[in-house]
Design a protein around this motif. Structure first.
Motif, PDB file in Angstrom:
ATOM      1  N   PRO A 127     -14.667   7.108   4.358  1.00 51.42           N
ATOM      2  CA  PRO A 127     -15.657   7.365   3.300  1.00 51.42           C
ATOM      3  C   PRO A 127     -15.110   8.204   2.151  1.00 51.42           C
ATOM      4  O   PRO A 127     -15.567   8.071   1.017  1.00 51.42           O
ATOM      5  CB  PRO A 127     -16.790   8.094   4.030  1.00 51.42           C
ATOM      6  N   GLU A 128     -14.121   9.052   2.422  1.00 49.47           N
ATOM      7  CA  GLU A 128     -13.556   9.874   1.336  1.00 49.47           C
ATOM      8  C   GLU A 128     -12.347   9.207   0.702  1.00 49.47           C
ATOM      9  O   GLU A 128     -11.685   9.797  -0.152  1.00 49.47           O
ATOM     10  CB  GLU A 128     -13.132  11.251   1.851  1.00 49.47           C
ATOM     11  N   GLY A 129     -11.973   8.010   1.153  1.00 47.28           N
ATOM     12  CA  GLY A 129     -10.747   7.362   0.673  1.00 47.28           C
ATOM     13  C   GLY A 129      -9.558   7.840   1.488  1.00 47.28           C
ATOM     14  O   GLY A 129      -9.658   8.833   2.237  1.00 47.28           O
ATOM     15  N   VAL A 130      -8.451   7.139   1.355  1.00 47.18           N
ATOM     16  CA  VAL A 130      -7.249   7.493   2.113  1.00 47.18           C
ATOM     17  C   VAL A 130      -6.035   7.079   1.270  1.00 47.18           C
ATOM     18  O   VAL A 130      -6.040   6.002   0.670  1.00 47.18           O
ATOM     19  CB  VAL A 130      -7.256   6.803   3.514  1.00 47.18           C
ATOM     20  N   PRO A 131      -5.002   7.940   1.181  1.00 44.91           N
ATOM     21  CA  PRO A 131      -3.809   7.507   0.442  1.00 44.91           C
ATOM     22  C   PRO A 131      -3.179   6.285   1.126  1.00 44.91           C
ATOM     23  O   PRO A 131      -3.145   6.232   2.372  1.00 44.91           O
ATOM     24  CB  PRO A 131      -2.872   8.719   0.540  1.00 44.91           C
ATOM     25  N   GLY A 132      -2.702   5.320   0.328  1.00 45.72           N
ATOM     26  CA  GLY A 132      -2.120   4.094   0.874  1.00 45.72           C
ATOM     27  C   GLY A 132      -1.063   4.350   1.952  1.00 45.72           C
ATOM     28  O   GLY A 132      -1.138   3.779   3.052  1.00 45.72           O
ATOM     29  N   PRO A 133      -0.070   5.224   1.681  1.00 46.76           N
ATOM     30  CA  PRO A 133       0.966   5.459   2.690  1.00 46.76           C
ATOM     31  C   PRO A 133       0.397   6.035   4.000  1.00 46.76           C
ATOM     32  O   PRO A 133       0.889   5.713   5.087  1.00 46.76           O
ATOM     33  CB  PRO A 133       1.899   6.473   2.012  1.00 46.76           C
ATOM     34  N   GLU A 134      -0.636   6.845   3.883  1.00 45.74           N
ATOM     35  CA  GLU A 134      -1.232   7.398   5.116  1.00 45.74           C
ATOM     36  C   GLU A 134      -1.922   6.300   5.924  1.00 45.74           C
ATOM     37  O   GLU A 134      -1.809   6.242   7.159  1.00 45.74           O
ATOM     38  CB  GLU A 134      -2.236   8.501   4.769  1.00 45.74           C
ATOM     39  N   LEU A 135      -2.614   5.410   5.230  1.00 44.27           N
ATOM     40  CA  LEU A 135      -3.269   4.296   5.920  1.00 44.27           C
ATOM     41  C   LEU A 135      -2.230   3.466   6.664  1.00 44.27           C
ATOM     42  O   LEU A 135      -2.419   3.085   7.831  1.00 44.27           O
ATOM     43  CB  LEU A 135      -4.042   3.435   4.912  1.00 44.27           C
ATOM     44  N   LEU A 185       0.824  -1.219   0.000  1.00 48.63           N
ATOM     45  CA  LEU A 185       0.000   0.000   0.000  1.00 48.63           C
ATOM     46  C   LEU A 185       0.856   1.266   0.000  1.00 48.63           C
ATOM     47  O   LEU A 185       0.350   2.352  -0.271  1.00 48.63           O
ATOM     48  CB  LEU A 185      -0.952   0.015   1.196  1.00 48.63           C
ATOM     49  N   MET A 186       2.159   1.113   0.287  1.00 46.77           N
ATOM     50  CA  MET A 186       3.038   2.282   0.248  1.00 46.77           C
ATOM     51  C   MET A 186       3.189   2.811  -1.176  1.00 46.77           C
ATOM     52  O   MET A 186       3.578   3.954  -1.370  1.00 46.77           O
ATOM     53  CB  MET A 186       4.423   1.927   0.815  1.00 46.77           C
ATOM     54  N   THR A 187       2.916   1.963  -2.156  1.00 46.56           N
ATOM     55  CA  THR A 187       3.013   2.432  -3.540  1.00 46.56           C
ATOM     56  C   THR A 187       1.634   2.456  -4.212  1.00 46.56           C
ATOM     57  O   THR A 187       1.508   2.301  -5.416  1.00 46.56           O
ATOM     58  CB  THR A 187       3.980   1.543  -4.360  1.00 46.56           C
ATOM     59  N   THR A 188       0.607   2.645  -3.408  1.00 46.66           N
ATOM     60  CA  THR A 188      -0.744   2.760  -3.944  1.00 46.66           C
ATOM     61  C   THR A 188      -1.173   4.212  -3.808  1.00 46.66           C
ATOM     62  O   THR A 188      -0.725   4.893  -2.905  1.00 46.66           O
ATOM     63  CB  THR A 188      -1.722   1.872  -3.129  1.00 46.66           C
ATOM     64  N   THR A 189      -2.024   4.649  -4.679  1.00 42.91           N
ATOM     65  CA  THR A 189      -2.534   6.018  -4.528  1.00 42.91           C
ATOM     66  C   THR A 189      -3.681   5.991  -3.521  1.00 42.91           C
ATOM     67  O   THR A 189      -3.453   5.807  -2.336  1.00 42.91           O
ATOM     68  CB  THR A 189      -3.004   6.592  -5.883  1.00 42.91           C
ATOM     69  N   GLU A 190      -4.871   6.146  -4.001  1.00 41.25           N
ATOM     70  CA  GLU A 190      -6.008   6.275  -3.112  1.00 41.25           C
ATOM     71  C   GLU A 190      -6.594   4.898  -2.801  1.00 41.25           C
ATOM     72  O   GLU A 190      -6.828   4.106  -3.719  1.00 41.25           O
ATOM     73  CB  GLU A 190      -7.054   7.142  -3.843  1.00 41.25           C
ATOM     74  N   VAL A 191      -6.832   4.616  -1.525  1.00 44.23           N
ATOM     75  CA  VAL A 191      -7.535   3.384  -1.152  1.00 44.23           C
ATOM     76  C   VAL A 191      -8.974   3.792  -0.867  1.00 44.23           C
ATOM     77  O   VAL A 191      -9.238   4.554   0.074  1.00 44.23           O
ATOM     78  CB  VAL A 191      -6.894   2.738   0.097  1.00 44.23           C
ATOM     79  N   GLU A 192      -9.889   3.307  -1.710  1.00 45.30           N
ATOM     80  CA  GLU A 192     -11.275   3.770  -1.586  1.00 45.30           C
ATOM     81  C   GLU A 192     -12.164   2.770  -0.873  1.00 45.30           C
ATOM     82  O   GLU A 192     -13.323   3.048  -0.604  1.00 45.30           O
ATOM     83  CB  GLU A 192     -11.856   4.029  -2.984  1.00 45.30           C
ATOM     84  N   ASN A 193     -11.603   1.549  -0.636  1.00 43.46           N
ATOM     85  CA  ASN A 193     -12.490   0.499  -0.128  1.00 43.46           C
ATOM     86  C   ASN A 193     -12.098  -0.014   1.253  1.00 43.46           C
ATOM     87  O   ASN A 193     -12.535  -1.077   1.659  1.00 43.46           O
ATOM     88  CB  ASN A 193     -12.552  -0.657  -1.146  1.00 43.46           C
ATOM     89  N   PHE A 194     -11.262   0.728   1.973  1.00 43.96           N
ATOM     90  CA  PHE A 194     -10.962   0.317   3.347  1.00 43.96           C
ATOM     91  C   PHE A 194     -12.050   0.906   4.235  1.00 43.96           C
ATOM     92  O   PHE A 194     -12.248   2.125   4.241  1.00 43.96           O
ATOM     93  CB  PHE A 194      -9.571   0.809   3.771  1.00 43.96           C
ATOM     94  N   PRO A 195     -12.771   0.039   4.975  1.00 46.63           N
ATOM     95  CA  PRO A 195     -13.912   0.557   5.750  1.00 46.63           C
ATOM     96  C   PRO A 195     -13.484   1.652   6.728  1.00 46.63           C
ATOM     97  O   PRO A 195     -12.397   1.586   7.308  1.00 46.63           O
ATOM     98  CB  PRO A 195     -14.401  -0.673   6.530  1.00 46.63           C
ATOM     99  N   GLY A 196     -14.320   2.635   6.862  1.00 46.51           N
ATOM    100  CA  GLY A 196     -14.052   3.703   7.822  1.00 46.51           C
ATOM    101  C   GLY A 196     -13.441   4.942   7.206  1.00 46.51           C
ATOM    102  O   GLY A 196     -13.192   5.919   7.902  1.00 46.51           O
TER     103      GLY A 196
END
Ligand code: NDP
Length: 310
Positions: A58-66, A45-56
């Motif tokens: 709703p606006e999505g979260v950048p992979g590195p931030e998650l 996930l460190m090299t992913t842009t937006e993660v839109e399907n991780f529960p919690g």
């Protein structure tokens, strides 16, 4: 030498979630999070842009931030996290022995959460133009000047290929998506976004024959599998999104793996070795989602806790 209760190998969603649960259970887990092996700690996930399907989120979260959030959550409950690669694992008998470049660790239970790595083509053309136009990570390399307003190709038919294609439309003059079959593995929503994008053209069923250029990639030679016709396409970038291989070579011969190299579990995170548990993409070739990896990390930690109690 100290014998740890629980040692977790890996720092993706599975590893960090196992760490949160093991730490909250008072096991004082040590996470050997990996460094060079996965490119960096934090996993794919460190090299992913937006993660839109991780529960919690709703606006999505950048992979590195998650991943940073998960790491901080594990650290908050006193998990010890070291960004080191395990280079040797002896799982033959407890306490299990894990070796890094500069230290050795003993543990009563081990959770394998080593994830998977992007697959490569392993062709001569790939080697010749690797980092000279060919890459397996659009997030890492897509914004390079080399690709600005130039035609870019993407290879693959899964969600990664869709994600990379959409991301690369920000930089390239056009993006050509090449896939070897007419049917896609990608989810409908991602495929629809790609199909609708004015900068994207899709070519199926196509395979890569060769890559051409002086020093940097300039063209690709591709073959239409339906007609047999070969053509050359201008492409200054070629991004591979052709799936993943499990990072399990350290455990080969010691633990039961399936034909593709994934760790076999009983469905409850237990491997064939009592005290050794496994979670996330090193186990799972079906779902491969951050949330399923996290769920398996939770299961593995609870199983480790029960094993230690027994
Ligand atoms: P997949 O295994 O889903 O797709 C790999 C693709 O590469 C397939 O289309 C496959 O073709 C093709 N391929 C494999 N080997 C070759 C080869 N040698 N030459 C040409 N093509 C090849 O992997 P992904 O990385 O795309 O996705 C993995 C998982 O991660 C999936 O579960 C996906 O849903 C998930 N994911 C989710 C995202 C999201 O929701 N935002 C983003 C990215 C991934 P074929 O179909 O013919 O086998």
């Amino acid at each position: 030498m100290d014998i740890r209760n629980t040692l977790i190998i890996g720092s993706g969603p599975a590893g960090y979630t196992a760490a949160v649960y093991a730490a909250r259970a008072g096991l004082k887990p040590l996470v050997l999070g990996g460094f060079l092996m996965g490119g960096q700690s934090g996993g794919q996930l460190m090299t992913t842009t937006e993660v839109e399907n991780f529960p919690g989120f709703p606006e999505g979260v950048p992979g590195p931030e998650l991943m940073d959030r998960l790491r901080r959550q594990a650290a908050r409950f006193d998990a010890e996290i070291l960004d080191k690669d395990v280079v040797k694992a002896d799982l033959s008998r407890p306490p299990f022995r894990l070796t890094t470049d500069d230290a050795e660790y003993l543990a009563k239970t081990v959770i394998l959460a080593t994830g998977a790595t992007a697959r490569r083509l392993n062709t001569e053309a790939e080697t010749r133009f690797w980092n000279k136009g060919i890459s397996a990570c659009a997030t890492c390399d897509g914004a390079l000047p080399l690709f600005r307003n130039k035609p870019i190709a993407v290879l693959g038919g899964g969600d990664s290929a869709m994600e990379e294609t959409l991301f690369l439309t920000r930089f390239g003059s056009q993006v050509i998506l090449l896939h070897r079959r007419n049917e896609f593995r990608a989810s409908q929503i991602m495929l629809d976004r790609v199909r609708r994008h004015p900068k994207v053209s899709i070519k199926t069923p196509y395979v890569l024959e060769d890559a051409l250029g002086e020093n940097l990639l300039e063209k690709i030679r591709v073959k239409n599998l339906a007609t047999g016709a070969v053509e050359e396409l201008a492409a200054n970038g070629l991004f591979l999104a052709i799936g993943h291989e499990p990072n399990t070579s350290l455990f080969k011969g010691q633990i039961e793996l399936d034909e593709a190299g994934y760790v076999k579990t009983d469905g409850h995170a237990r491997t064939n070795i009592p005290g050794v548990f496994a979670a996330g993409d090193c186990v799972d070739h079906t779902y491969r989602q951050a949330v399923t990896a996290a769920g398996m990390g939770c299961m593995a930690a609870i199983q480790a806790e029960r094993y230690l109690e027994a």
